[in-house]
Design a protein around this motif. Structure first.
Motif, mmCIF file in Angstrom:
data_model
loop_
_atom_site.group_PDB
_atom_site.id
_atom_site.type_symbol
_atom_site.label_atom_id
_atom_site.label_comp_id
_atom_site.label_asym_id
_atom_site.label_seq_id
_atom_site.Cartn_x
_atom_site.Cartn_y
_atom_site.Cartn_z
ATOM 1 N N GLN A 41 1.140 -1.023 -0.442
ATOM 2 C CA GLN A 41 0.343 0.252 0.032
ATOM 3 C C GLN A 41 0.479 1.478 -0.546
ATOM 4 O O GLN A 41 0.147 2.236 -0.851
ATOM 5 C CB GLN A 41 -0.988 -0.099 1.318
ATOM 6 N N GLU A 42 1.953 1.455 1.075
ATOM 7 C CA GLU A 42 2.845 2.112 1.022
ATOM 8 C C GLU A 42 3.072 2.841 -0.830
ATOM 9 O O GLU A 42 3.910 4.112 -1.065
ATOM 10 C CB GLU A 42 3.657 2.154 2.138
ATOM 11 N N ASP A 44 2.054 1.496 -3.304
ATOM 12 C CA ASP A 44 1.758 2.556 -4.194
ATOM 13 C C ASP A 44 0.715 3.768 -4.123
ATOM 14 O O ASP A 44 1.008 4.788 -4.638
ATOM 15 C CB ASP A 44 -0.286 1.606 -4.338
ATOM 16 N N LEU A 45 1.038 4.077 -2.694
ATOM 17 C CA LEU A 45 0.658 5.456 -2.250
ATOM 18 C C LEU A 45 1.498 6.319 -3.212
ATOM 19 O O LEU A 45 1.871 7.994 -3.200
ATOM 20 C CB LEU A 45 1.229 6.439 -1.010
ATOM 21 N N ARG A 46 2.633 6.083 -2.850
ATOM 22 C CA ARG A 46 4.002 6.677 -3.114
ATOM 23 C C ARG A 46 4.474 6.905 -4.781
ATOM 24 O O ARG A 46 4.573 8.268 -4.687
ATOM 25 C CB ARG A 46 5.490 5.827 -3.319
ATOM 26 N N LYS A 48 1.126 7.246 -7.181
ATOM 27 C CA LYS A 48 0.898 8.383 -6.487
ATOM 28 C C LYS A 48 1.358 9.198 -6.454
ATOM 29 O O LYS A 48 0.801 10.392 -7.011
ATOM 30 C CB LYS A 48 -0.588 7.550 -5.829
ATOM 31 N N PHE A 49 1.634 9.740 -4.657
ATOM 32 C CA PHE A 49 2.201 11.256 -4.657
ATOM 33 C C PHE A 49 2.799 11.165 -6.128
ATOM 34 O O PHE A 49 3.429 13.169 -5.983
ATOM 35 C CB PHE A 49 3.227 10.420 -3.334
#
Length: 117
Positions: A41-42, A44-46, A48-49
């Motif tokens: 999850q981290e 994936d968020l990285r 996107k960020f």
């Protein structure tokens, strides 16, 4: 050989210990799976960020270029040197700030990572 057969061979005295070991192993496996899920999850968020930050950088620089272009068009040759210096400085500071925020989020300090291991 099934788990029930193994427990019967071990005997009733050690049955509780084997059951505790199985529970502990299942708990540890659950923790490992949760840790892997959290890391995915981290990541994936990285991703996107990073994409949002790059887009934001282009928007800021593009808006700044359009703004200074309009100023040059309206002022013509009467443009002050201090305006250009201020503009360039502001764009550089904006980009550095965005990069600092990105680096801080994408590469967190290791102090909170030690607890995850």
């Amino acid at each position: 050989m099934s788990e029930a057969d193994i427990l019967q061979e071990i005997g009733p005295a050690t049955h509780g210990a084997a059951s505790e070991r199985a529970k502990t192993e299942a708990y540890n496996q659950g923790l490992r799976e949760a840790s892997v899920f959290k890391a995915e999850q981290e990541n994936d968020l990285r991703d996107k960020f990073f994409k949002v930050a790059v887009w934001l950088t282009f928007v800021i620089v593009g808006t700044s270029i359009v703004g200074i272009g309009a100023y040059i068009f309206l002022k013509g040759s009467q443009m002050s040197e201090s305006v250009i210096i201020t503009w360039i400085t502001a764009v550089v500071v904006e980009i550095i700030a965005i990069l600092k925020i990105m680096a801080k989020y994408l590469f967190p300090e290791s102090s909170n990572r030690a607890d995850d291991s």
